[in-house]
Structure formats: structure tokens, C-alpha cells
Enzyme design. Structure first.
Site, short mmCIF file in Angstrom:
data_model
loop_
_atom_site.label_atom_id
_atom_site.label_comp_id
_atom_site.label_asym_id
_atom_site.label_seq_id
_atom_site.Cartn_x
_atom_site.Cartn_y
_atom_site.Cartn_z
N GLU A 1 18.82 57.53 137.56
CA GLU A 1 18.46 58.61 136.64
C GLU A 1 17.27 58.21 135.79
O GLU A 1 16.85 57.05 135.79
CB GLU A 1 19.65 58.95 135.74
CG GLU A 1 20.73 59.69 136.48
CD GLU A 1 21.69 60.38 135.54
OE1 GLU A 1 21.80 59.94 134.38
OE2 GLU A 1 22.33 61.34 135.97
N ARG B 1 18.94 58.22 123.54
CA ARG B 1 20.00 57.75 124.44
C ARG B 1 19.49 57.70 125.88
O ARG B 1 18.90 58.66 126.37
CB ARG B 1 21.18 58.71 124.37
CG ARG B 1 22.31 58.35 125.31
CD ARG B 1 23.34 59.46 125.34
NE ARG B 1 22.79 60.68 125.90
CZ ARG B 1 23.31 61.34 126.94
NH1 ARG B 1 24.40 60.91 127.51
NH2 ARG B 1 22.75 62.46 127.38
N ARG C 1 13.65 61.34 128.28
CA ARG C 1 13.99 62.75 128.09
C ARG C 1 13.10 63.43 127.05
O ARG C 1 12.69 64.57 127.22
CB ARG C 1 15.44 62.88 127.64
CG ARG C 1 16.39 62.65 128.75
CD ARG C 1 17.81 62.81 128.31
NE ARG C 1 18.64 62.77 129.50
CZ ARG C 1 19.94 62.92 129.51
NH1 ARG C 1 20.58 63.12 128.38
NH2 ARG C 1 20.62 62.87 130.62
N HIS D 1 17.82 68.05 125.98
CA HIS D 1 17.71 67.87 127.43
C HIS D 1 16.53 68.70 127.90
O HIS D 1 16.38 69.85 127.52
CB HIS D 1 18.98 68.31 128.14
CG HIS D 1 19.06 67.78 129.53
ND1 HIS D 1 18.30 68.30 130.57
CD2 HIS D 1 19.74 66.75 130.06
CE1 HIS D 1 18.54 67.60 131.66
NE2 HIS D 1 19.41 66.66 131.39
N HIS E 1 21.20 68.73 123.35
CA HIS E 1 22.09 68.21 124.38
C HIS E 1 23.03 67.12 123.87
O HIS E 1 24.22 67.14 124.17
CB HIS E 1 21.22 67.65 125.51
CG HIS E 1 21.99 67.14 126.68
ND1 HIS E 1 22.93 67.91 127.33
CD2 HIS E 1 21.96 65.95 127.33
CE1 HIS E 1 23.45 67.21 128.33
NE2 HIS E 1 22.89 66.01 128.34
#
Ligand SMILES: Cc1cc2nc3c(=O)[nH]c(=O)nc-3n(C[C@H](O)[C@H](O)[C@H](O)COP(=O)(O)OP(=O)(O)OC[C@H]3O[C@@H](n4cnc5c(N)ncnc54)[C@H](O)[C@@H]3O)c2cc1C
Length: 526
Positions: free
Chosen positions: A115, A372, A277, A231, A337
Site C-alpha cells: 500500500e 498515519r 495520503r 483519504h 478518514h
């Protein structure tokens, strides 16, 4: 209510991964009451698609996972907290397997996905992109089967009750509206996130910042409230919580295109679509604002069968809106998110109020720093639940010293929640959204201050937290991780400190110590 005895239960608030795992583990050392405001398992966990990050592959290492976590955290990670979640990752995956979570396998080994911002394939998933649903099914069955755990569904926690400066119980309201106080030797808030601060969110309707708000009213410190992770790719279709098109889709090769069909991420970040992100979210927001029209996610160059097989949930969501994930450009938008901020807690979930724990997304441990890393959220929740269960099995009088408690005032009562909540969300989106600046933040604070308090408990919880989040965004006059200030677009080394709030007053936590050099980074630098 007198001083709590060891015979009194632990009360866990919430039944996502954090509350579920904590209740099950803590039941080994004493009675547990689990209150959860909706049906068992409702919450963000059930919606998690990507999976759980853990260095379980032989070609991967805890050091590499930590290196990626610290890099995403942009100088604000508590290195010990970050190291703890990375170190415990493989054990937590093994523990979830023992709890009956059937993670996907290939050739007898766990199947791993890569990811955004991970340097290795290390995301363990279940049911393709239905990881959270699999976790919730397993935990719900285990909770229902455990006679030591009293489960109260439809029970809403309203207030943490204190006696002599420590937790003595919980006031809550049942599905029938009846309020009652239960005595407790400890209360653990596992109440999830605060996505409902914003009109565009991937979070479920119950993500109303109840954990931080209840903790603040009990006098506990909150922290990192300026740090909301947006997000980048929520499905820009439909009402309510926006469906997530997980990072794993980009990990498999999907690319982003602007309204003119041009790919733009390679010019924005060396990792292109797999960049952090916040970088991807801002790039999408800017492209959408510049050109009008939605940015789209394009998978048309990939094998259609493989796309639909790997992402059945996302494919079904697209199909519900008449789109084929494998053949159509998919419109996407940034959406609130993940709450990096929450109740200031150590890695045993201990808040600054004796007897009050916070675990899962409602806790702020510093493990994520300013941003994060994808799939570290479920991991941190599992590690914290285990840490809290260990602490609960020990002596609760042995509580680390923190700042003196300073409770926020209790909310009054009134009416008009829906209107107030919509105004709050709009103020937050405009002033404390993907990009911020001093004028926008000030305007948001003025709007928030003008809104009525006391409409309903959840809107009050959002208001309390929104006001602190806006103040925190104003105080952090730099850009770092998930927090981007147009008027201060660069990080300021002098501000590499976490901001905590006690009774509405900000405190800078001690400067975050520089991470000790670790092998992955040393190797890269060499
Ligand atoms: C769409 C989506 C996809 C995600 N994908 C991933 C992923 O792939 N990997 C990853 O690591 N993270 C992911 N995340 C983040 C991750 O899912 C969450 O951070 C994590 O599940 C939070 O778990 P939790 O137990 O803390 O809270 P939740 O699962 O949100 O549970 C909170 C619980 O508290 C209850 N509750 C709340 N307030 C009260 C109250 N006042 N009284 C009683 N009960 C209350 C709720 O009903 C719920 O049961 C995703 C999040 C979303 C929204």
C-alpha cells in the site's frame, strides 16, 4: 458510589477492533461490561478494506516497517510508540488468526499487499478487500460466546463518572432512553473516530468524537487534534458516508487522471499514486478545483478479471452506481478518514485520568506522528487493546503521573441538532479541511462559537472536539504530515512538538526525540 473495588467490572465503550479485542482479553482477569451505541460491531472497523500492516514476510523487517512509519509521521512520531506497533505486528496477526480471522493466503502463506508509502508488501487482508468485516464477524461471535462479558447493545455512553480524581463508573443511556450509572474499576473508551466533523467522510454516522469529548469532560488531556487524515480517494458518488476506494487499488496499478484525462501524480511525488495520503489528497483537491469535474481512478489497463477478483467490495459499490471498476473511470474525492488525534494515551491505553483508558482510533499515542501510514490504524488498535488488557490485569493504583485534570464543562440540553451539525461540518470543511490558513481557521472558530450547544449529545461531542481541532490547527503555524497550512507551506523544525489540550488550554508535549537511526534508513542513506 464509593471507591471502586477490584470486583467491579471494566466497562468498555465501543465494539470495533479495539473494544472487541480489549473486552475479550480483559475478561481473562475480571468481569467486563461492553456498552456499544449501535449493534455489536458497528463502526469503522467493519468498513476497513485494505488490511493490517505487519512485517510478516521473510523479505521484510520490523526496522523497514518502522522506517516507513516514521517517514510518514513527518517528525512527530513518538518513536517508542511507533516501534512498539511495528514490533508487535506479527504477534497481533497471529493473535487475530487464533481469534478466527481468516486472512487471505496464497500457497499456504499469508497473502500480502503493498500500500501507499510502504516500502514492502506487508498488508495482511481478508476476503480480498473485506478485512474489517471479517475481523468484526470473528470478534462479534467471540464476544457473544463469552459468558464473562456482558454486552449491552444500543447503550450510549454519556459521561465518565469520577470519585476522588479517579474513574468510578459510567453514565449511559439505553436504547429506551433510560439513563443509569454503573460502577466500574476502570472505563476504556474504544469509541472510534470523529469523521463526522466533516461533511465528506468515509466514517460511519456514529463517528462523532464521543471518546475525546467524554475524556475531556472527565479532565483528561487530548492531543494531536489538528491532525485529520483525509483519504484521497473516496468514491464521489451517493449520500452519507462515502465509500472508500482503498489504497490497495492504486497499489495494484490504478492511476489518477484529471478531468482532461491526464495523469498528474508523477509530477507531484516520486512515488506517484503511492505517495503519502496527504500529498495525494491535496493534489486531487487542487486538480478538481482548478479544472472543475472529478478526478478519476483508471484501472482500464489492468486485467479485468484480476481487478474484480481482488476488489470485490469496491467493484460491487461501483456497480451499485452503474460503473464497472475494471472498465470505467471511477470518480473520486478526498474525505475525512482517520483521526490521528484523540485522547492522549500511552501504549497501555492509559489516559491522564487514573482508571480511564483509551484504545483504538479515539486514542492519540503518537505512534502515527503527523500522518498515519496506511493500515497502521488497525494495527495500533490491536496493540493498544493488548497493552491495556495487560495493564488492567495489574495494579490500577500504579498510574503514570500526568497533568492535573481540568474538566471541560458538561453540555446543556436543547434542540436543533441536525441544523447545528450541518453548520459545524461546513465550517470545518471550509476552514479546517484538506488545506488550511489563518483566515479560514479564524472564520471556522467564529462560526463554531456561534453555534448553539445542547442540541444533542453527539453534536455536543462534535462541537467540543471541533473547537479544539480548529484551535490546534491555528496553533500549528507550519505544514507537517496531514496538516497543511497554505500560509505556512513548509515544516518548521521548532514546531516538531505534539500539542495536547487540558481543559481547553494547549500544552506542548516535550519535543519528540529524534528517532534513533535504524537499519532501513541507514541502508537507504548509504
Ligand atoms: C472506510 C474505512 C476504511 C478503513 N480501512 C482501513 C484499513 O484498511 N486498515 C487500517 O489499518 N485502518 C483502516 N481504517 C481505519 C480503521 O478501520 C479504524 O481506525 C479502526 O477500525 C478503528 O477501530 P476502533 O475500534 O477504534 O473504532 P470503531 O471500529 O469505529 O468502533 C467504535 C465503536 O464505538 C461505538 N461507540 C462510539 N461512541 C459510543 C458511545 N458514546 N457509547 C457507546 N458506544 C459508542 C461505536 O458504535 C463502535 O462500536 C479504515 C477506516 C474507514 C472508515
Amino acid at each position: 458510589m464509593g471507591r471502586p473495588t477490584s470486583h467491579e467490572p471494566l466497562i468498555v465503550v465501543g465494539s470495533g477492533i479495539a473494544g472487541g479485542l480489549l473486552a475479550l482479553a480483559a475478561a481473562e482477569s475480571g468481569p467486563v461490561v461492553l456498552v456499544t451505541k449501535e449493534a455489536l460491531g458497528a463502526g469503522s472497523t467493519a468498513r476497513a478494506q485494505g488490511g493490517i500492516a505487519a512485517a510478516v514476510d521473510t523479505g521484510d523487517s520490523v526496522e523497514a516497517h518502522l522506517g516507513d512509519t516514521l517517514a510518514a509521521g513527518a517528525g512527530l512520531c513518538d518513536p517508542d510508540a511507533a516501534a512498539r506497533i511495528c514490533r508487535e505486528g506479527p504477534d497481533q496477526i497471529a493473535a487475530l488468526l487464533r481469534r478466527g480471522v481468516a486472512f487471505d493466503r496464497r500457497g499456504g502463506r499469508l497473502r500480502l499487499a503493498r500500500e501507499g508509502a510502504h516500502s514492502a508488501a506487508r498488508v495482511v487482508h481478508a476476503g480480498g478487500d473485506a478485512t474489517g468485516a471479517h475481523i468484526v464477524v470473528a470478534l462479534t461471535a467471540a464476544l457473544r460466546a463469552d459468558p464473562r462479558i456482558q454486552v449491552l447493545e444500543g447503550e450510549r455512553a454519556l459521561e465518565v463518572v469520577l470519585r476522588d480524581g479517579r474513574v468510578a463508573g459510567l453514565r449511559s443511556a439505553g436504547a429506551d432512553g433510560r439513563k443509569r450509572v454503573r460502577g466500574a474499576r476502570a472505563v476504556a473508551l474504544a469509541a472510534g473516530g470523529m469523521g463526522q466533523l466533516h461533511p465528506r467522510t468515509t466514517n460511519p454516522p456514529g463517528a462523532t468524537a464521543d471518546g475525546p469529548a467524554l475524556a475531556a469532560r472527565a479532565g483528561a488531556a487530548l492531543a494531536d487534534l489538528e491532525l485529520t487524515q483525509f483519504h484521497p480517494t473516496a468514491l464521489a458518488l451517493g449520500d452519507g458516508p462515502l465509500a472508500l476506494v482503498s489504497e490497495a487499488v492504486r497499489g495494484e496499478g490504478a492511476v489518477l487522471r484529471d478531468a482532461r484525462g491526464r495523469r498528474f501524480m508523477p509530477n507531484e511525488h516520486p512515488m506517484a499514486e503511492l505517495g503519502p495520503r496527504d500529498v495525494v489528497a491535496r493534489a486531487i483537491a487542487r486538480r478538481a478545483a482548478e479544472l472543475g469535474g472529478d478526478v478519476t481512478l483508471d484501472l482500464r489497463h489492468l486485467d479485468p478479471g484480476a481487478v474484480r477478483g481482488r476488489f470485490p467490495s469496491v467493484a460491487a459499490l461501483c456497480a451499485a452506481h452503474g460503473l464497472d471498476l475494471a472498465r470505467d473511470p471511477i470518480p473520486v474525492t478526498p474525505a475525512a478518514h482517520y483521526a490521528i488525534g484523540g485522547v492522549l494515551a500511552d501504549m497501555a491505553g492509559r489516559s491522564t485520568v487514573p482508571g480511564l483508558f483509551a484504545v483504538g482510533e479515539c486514542a492519540a499515542t503518537g505512534a502515527h506522528g503527523a500522518n498515519r501510514l496506511a493500515s497502521n490504524g488497525l494495527l495500533e488498535a490491536a496493540v493498544l487493546a493488548a497493552g491495556a488488557a495487560d495493564a488492567l490485569a495489574g495494579d490500577l493504583d500504579d498510574w503514570p503521573e500526568g497533568p492535573a485534570a481540568a474538566p471541560a464543562p458538561p453540555p446543556p440540553s436543547g434542540a436543533g441538532g441536525a441544523v447545528t451539525r450541518a453548520a459545524l461540518q461546513s465550517a470545518m470543511w471550509r476552514g479546517v479541511g484538506v488545506e488550511r490558513d489563518a483566515d479560514g481557521i479564524d472564520a471556522a472558530i467564529r462560526e463554531l462559537d456561534a453555534l448553539p450547544r445542547g442540541t444533542d449529545p453527539e453534536t455536543d461531542n462534535l462541537l467540543l472536539t471541533a473547537r479544539l481541532a480548529a484551535a490546534a490547527a491555528g496553533l500549528r503555524a507550519e505544514s507537517r504530515g496531514a496538516h497543511f497550512r497554505r500560509d505556512h507551506p513548509l515544516p518548521d523544525p521548532a514546531q516538531a512538538r505534539r500539542i495536547a489540550w487540558v481543559g481547553g488550554v494547549p500544552h506542548h508535549l516535550r519535543p519528540v526525540p529524534l528517532a534513533r537511526p535504524h537499519r532501513a534508513v541507514a541502508k537507504e542513506a548509504a
